[in-house]
Design a protein around this motif. Structure first.
Motif, PDB file in Angstrom:
ATOM      1  N   THR A  32       0.849  -1.195   0.000  1.00  0.00           N
ATOM      2  CA  THR A  32       0.000   0.000   0.000  1.00  0.00           C
ATOM      3  C   THR A  32       0.889   1.252   0.000  1.00  0.00           C
ATOM      4  OG1 THR A  32      -0.058   0.177   2.411  1.00  0.00           O
ATOM      5  CG2 THR A  32      -1.757  -1.221   1.356  1.00  0.00           C
ATOM      6  N   ILE A  33       0.288   2.345  -0.343  1.00  0.00           N
ATOM      7  CA  ILE A  33       1.028   3.605  -0.271  1.00  0.00           C
ATOM      8  C   ILE A  33       1.473   3.848   1.165  1.00  0.00           C
ATOM      9  CG2 ILE A  33       0.797   6.119  -0.471  1.00  0.00           C
ATOM     10  CD1 ILE A  33      -0.794   5.610  -3.061  1.00  0.00           C
ATOM     11  N   GLN A  34       0.628   3.481   2.126  1.00  0.00           N
ATOM     12  CA  GLN A  34       1.014   3.646   3.532  1.00  0.00           C
ATOM     13  C   GLN A  34       2.267   2.833   3.853  1.00  0.00           C
ATOM     14  OE1 GLN A  34      -0.478   5.931   5.679  1.00  0.00           O
ATOM     15  NE2 GLN A  34       1.442   5.495   6.750  1.00  0.00           N
ATOM     16  N   ASP A  35       2.390   1.629   3.299  1.00  0.00           N
ATOM     17  CA  ASP A  35       3.610   0.838   3.500  1.00  0.00           C
ATOM     18  C   ASP A  35       4.837   1.603   3.010  1.00  0.00           C
ATOM     19  OD1 ASP A  35       2.161  -1.374   4.481  1.00  0.00           O
ATOM     20  OD2 ASP A  35       2.007  -2.285   2.477  1.00  0.00           O
ATOM     21  N   VAL A  36       4.694   2.206   1.830  1.00  0.00           N
ATOM     22  CA  VAL A  36       5.802   2.974   1.247  1.00  0.00           C
ATOM     23  C   VAL A  36       6.127   4.173   2.129  1.00  0.00           C
ATOM     24  CG1 VAL A  36       6.573   4.317  -0.751  1.00  0.00           C
ATOM     25  CG2 VAL A  36       5.256   2.206  -1.102  1.00  0.00           C
ATOM     26  N   LEU A  37       5.086   4.879   2.581  1.00  0.00           N
ATOM     27  CA  LEU A  37       5.289   6.051   3.438  1.00  0.00           C
ATOM     28  C   LEU A  37       6.020   5.667   4.727  1.00  0.00           C
ATOM     29  CD1 LEU A  37       1.794   7.780   3.118  1.00  0.00           C
ATOM     30  CD2 LEU A  37       3.887   8.272   1.842  1.00  0.00           C
ATOM     31  N   ASP A  38       5.586   4.569   5.328  1.00  0.00           N
ATOM     32  CA  ASP A  38       6.217   4.117   6.564  1.00  0.00           C
ATOM     33  C   ASP A  38       7.682   3.753   6.330  1.00  0.00           C
ATOM     34  OD1 ASP A  38       3.782   4.472   7.812  1.00  0.00           O
ATOM     35  OD2 ASP A  38       3.269   2.325   7.824  1.00  0.00           O
ATOM     36  N   ARG A  39       7.954   3.030   5.252  1.00  0.00           N
ATOM     37  CA  ARG A  39       9.323   2.609   4.963  1.00  0.00           C
ATOM     38  C   ARG A  39      10.214   3.811   4.646  1.00  0.00           C
ATOM     39  NH1 ARG A  39      11.518  -2.466   3.391  1.00  0.00           N
ATOM     40  NH2 ARG A  39       9.847  -3.148   4.772  1.00  0.00           N
ATOM     41  N   ALA A  40       9.670   4.767   3.897  1.00  0.00           N
ATOM     42  CA  ALA A  40      10.452   5.941   3.488  1.00  0.00           C
ATOM     43  C   ALA A  40      10.489   7.012   4.570  1.00  0.00           C
ATOM     44  CB  ALA A  40       9.875   6.522   2.203  1.00  0.00           C
ATOM     45  N   ASP A  41       9.588   6.901   5.528  1.00  0.00           N
ATOM     46  CA  ASP A  41       9.465   7.890   6.608  1.00  0.00           C
ATOM     47  C   ASP A  41       9.170   9.283   6.046  1.00  0.00           C
ATOM     48  OD1 ASP A  41       9.331   8.728   9.242  1.00  0.00           O
ATOM     49  OD2 ASP A  41      11.491   9.152   9.370  1.00  0.00           O
ATOM     50  N   VAL A  42       8.155   9.305   5.164  1.00  0.00           N
ATOM     51  CA  VAL A  42       7.679  10.585   4.625  1.00  0.00           C
ATOM     52  C   VAL A  42       6.162  10.646   4.778  1.00  0.00           C
ATOM     53  CG1 VAL A  42       9.568  10.775   2.941  1.00  0.00           C
ATOM     54  CG2 VAL A  42       7.404   9.749   2.252  1.00  0.00           C
ATOM     55  N   GLY A  43       5.626  11.828   4.683  1.00  0.00           N
ATOM     56  CA  GLY A  43       4.190  12.025   4.824  1.00  0.00           C
ATOM     57  C   GLY A  43       3.440  11.795   3.513  1.00  0.00           C
ATOM     58  N   ARG A  44       2.148  11.607   3.639  1.00  0.00           N
ATOM     59  CA  ARG A  44       1.281  11.350   2.488  1.00  0.00           C
ATOM     60  C   ARG A  44       1.320  12.521   1.500  1.00  0.00           C
ATOM     61  NH1 ARG A  44      -2.300   7.501   1.332  1.00  0.00           N
ATOM     62  NH2 ARG A  44      -2.015   6.549   3.372  1.00  0.00           N
ATOM     63  N   SER A  45       1.267  13.755   2.009  1.00  0.00           N
ATOM     64  CA  SER A  45       1.276  14.911   1.105  1.00  0.00           C
ATOM     65  C   SER A  45       2.596  14.978   0.331  1.00  0.00           C
ATOM     66  CB  SER A  45       1.020  16.210   1.865  1.00  0.00           C
ATOM     67  OG  SER A  45       2.026  16.413   2.826  1.00  0.00           O
ATOM     68  N   THR A  46       3.692  14.574   0.962  1.00  0.00           N
ATOM     69  CA  THR A  46       4.989  14.543   0.270  1.00  0.00           C
ATOM     70  C   THR A  46       4.941  13.531  -0.868  1.00  0.00           C
ATOM     71  OG1 THR A  46       6.163  15.188   2.266  1.00  0.00           O
ATOM     72  CG2 THR A  46       7.454  14.094   0.547  1.00  0.00           C
ATOM     73  N   PHE A  47       4.373  12.355  -0.580  1.00  0.00           N
ATOM     74  CA  PHE A  47       4.255  11.335  -1.629  1.00  0.00           C
ATOM     75  C   PHE A  47       3.492  11.899  -2.825  1.00  0.00           C
ATOM     76  CE2 PHE A  47       1.993   8.075  -3.920  1.00  0.00           C
ATOM     77  CZ  PHE A  47       2.958   7.099  -4.127  1.00  0.00           C
ATOM     78  N   TYR A  48       2.323  12.468  -2.572  1.00  0.00           N
ATOM     79  CA  TYR A  48       1.477  12.954  -3.666  1.00  0.00           C
ATOM     80  C   TYR A  48       2.029  14.212  -4.337  1.00  0.00           C
ATOM     81  CZ  TYR A  48      -1.889   9.334  -2.694  1.00  0.00           C
ATOM     82  OH  TYR A  48      -2.500   8.111  -2.553  1.00  0.00           O
ATOM     83  N   ALA A  49       2.964  14.887  -3.707  1.00  0.00           N
ATOM     84  CA  ALA A  49       3.636  16.007  -4.371  1.00  0.00           C
ATOM     85  C   ALA A  49       4.575  15.501  -5.465  1.00  0.00           C
ATOM     86  CB  ALA A  49       4.422  16.830  -3.355  1.00  0.00           C
ATOM     87  N   HIS A  50       4.962  14.216  -5.373  1.00  0.00           N
ATOM     88  CA  HIS A  50       5.906  13.644  -6.328  1.00  0.00           C
ATOM     89  C   HIS A  50       5.282  12.615  -7.265  1.00  0.00           C
ATOM     90  CE1 HIS A  50       9.455  15.459  -4.475  1.00  0.00           C
ATOM     91  NE2 HIS A  50       8.827  15.277  -3.326  1.00  0.00           N
ATOM     92  N   PHE A  51       4.281  11.881  -6.793  1.00  0.00           N
ATOM     93  CA  PHE A  51       3.706  10.783  -7.572  1.00  0.00           C
ATOM     94  C   PHE A  51       2.192  10.775  -7.439  1.00  0.00           C
ATOM     95  CE2 PHE A  51       7.918   9.434  -6.116  1.00  0.00           C
ATOM     96  CZ  PHE A  51       8.539   9.270  -7.342  1.00  0.00           C
ATOM     97  N   ARG A  52       1.509  10.439  -8.521  1.00  0.00           N
ATOM     98  CA  ARG A  52       0.041  10.418  -8.471  1.00  0.00           C
ATOM     99  C   ARG A  52      -0.490   9.151  -7.807  1.00  0.00           C
ATOM    100  NH1 ARG A  52       1.151   8.807 -13.497  1.00  0.00           N
ATOM    101  NH2 ARG A  52       0.105   6.950 -14.238  1.00  0.00           N
ATOM    102  N   ASP A  53       0.288   8.050  -7.915  1.00  0.00           N
ATOM    103  CA  ASP A  53      -0.144   6.787  -7.316  1.00  0.00           C
ATOM    104  C   ASP A  53       1.038   5.825  -7.252  1.00  0.00           C
ATOM    105  OD1 ASP A  53       0.174   5.874  -9.970  1.00  0.00           O
ATOM    106  OD2 ASP A  53      -1.975   5.807 -10.358  1.00  0.00           O
ATOM    107  N   LYS A  54       0.773   4.625  -6.799  1.00  0.00           N
ATOM    108  CA  LYS A  54       1.812   3.609  -6.634  1.00  0.00           C
ATOM    109  C   LYS A  54       2.413   3.200  -7.980  1.00  0.00           C
ATOM    110  CE  LYS A  54       0.610  -0.621  -5.518  1.00  0.00           C
ATOM    111  NZ  LYS A  54       0.184  -1.855  -4.835  1.00  0.00           N
ATOM    112  N   ASP A  55       1.605   3.135  -9.027  1.00  0.00           N
ATOM    113  CA  ASP A  55       2.123   2.777 -10.352  1.00  0.00           C
ATOM    114  C   ASP A  55       3.091   3.829 -10.878  1.00  0.00           C
ATOM    115  OD1 ASP A  55       0.669   0.428 -10.340  1.00  0.00           O
ATOM    116  OD2 ASP A  55      -0.962   1.222 -11.580  1.00  0.00           O
ATOM    117  N   ALA A  56       2.790   5.100 -10.634  1.00  0.00           N
ATOM    118  CA  ALA A  56       3.698   6.170 -11.067  1.00  0.00           C
ATOM    119  C   ALA A  56       5.040   6.050 -10.342  1.00  0.00           C
ATOM    120  CB  ALA A  56       3.068   7.531 -10.817  1.00  0.00           C
ATOM    121  N   LEU A  57       5.000   5.682  -9.080  1.00  0.00           N
ATOM    122  CA  LEU A  57       6.231   5.460  -8.327  1.00  0.00           C
ATOM    123  C   LEU A  57       6.993   4.277  -8.913  1.00  0.00           C
ATOM    124  CD1 LEU A  57       8.223   5.850  -5.993  1.00  0.00           C
ATOM    125  CD2 LEU A  57       6.610   4.607  -4.511  1.00  0.00           C
ATOM    126  N   LEU A  58       6.286   3.216  -9.253  1.00  0.00           N
ATOM    127  CA  LEU A  58       6.920   2.045  -9.855  1.00  0.00           C
ATOM    128  C   LEU A  58       7.652   2.429 -11.137  1.00  0.00           C
ATOM    129  CD1 LEU A  58       7.326  -1.073 -10.038  1.00  0.00           C
ATOM    130  CD2 LEU A  58       5.203  -1.103 -11.361  1.00  0.00           C
TER     131      LEU A  58
END
Length: 186
Positions: A32-58
């Protein structure tokens, strides 16, 4: 280069590394995106500032790899380049292309196949063959990608030199010779 640029690159790299390490532990579909956030130790808004979803990150995980691979293709035989590159980046290939990736792997496979096919098209253009370049590119890219995925899924069991020789032998079979050089005269 500004500090802001460095922070952006660092954050993106941290998220990519988090996803890569998670895929090596469990299937892509279960991450899940939450798994990624926890592993990376970043917030949800930071994730979405860079990627639209998990596939975009992939796909972003593959961007740097793809750029380096393109440079390798420009300077080497297509088969050698892909296998050399995969060997140098085994961890990334296992995460992005191995059987654990599941559905997400089809996205990475498609991008990798396009890159291989484009390299084959360029090489085919100067071959003098009467076969359609798109058909040759599709055939060679599919075969090369199939062998590459087998190698990844067997945890790179075959040494690099051997996998290149295997590919060269398969590519030089009578059927392949017809694809590369056209039908035999007579």
């Amino acid at each position: 280069m500004t500090d802001s640029d460095r922070r952006v690159r660092r954050t993106r790299r941290t998220l990519q590394e988090a996803l890569t390490s998670l895929v090596l532990e469990k299937s892509y579909e279960r991450i899940t995106i939450q798994d990624v956030l926890d592993r990376a130790d970043v917030g949800r808004s930071t994730f979405y500032a860079h990627f639209r979803d998990k596939d975009a990150l992939l796909l972003a995980c593959f961007d740097d790899v793809r750029e380096e691979l393109q440079r390798d293709f420009d300077g080497a035989v297509e088969a050698d380049a892909i296998f050399l590159h995969a060997h140098r980046h085994r961890r990334v290939y296992k995460a992005l292309c191995g059987r654990r990736i599941g559905v997400g792997g089809s996205v990475a496979h498609l991008h990798l196949k396009r890159l291989i096919a484009e390299s084959v098209r360029r090489q085919h253009a100067s071959s003098g063959s009467d076969l359609p370049a798109d058909a040759v590119a599709e055939y060679r890219a599919s075969a090369t990608l199939g062998l590459l995925m087998w190698w990844v899924d067997t945890d790179f069991r075959e040494p690099l030199e051997r996998i290149i020789r295997i590919h060269q032998r398969l590519a030089s079979s009578p059927v392949q010779a017809t694809v590369t050089t056209g039908p035999a005269a007579g």
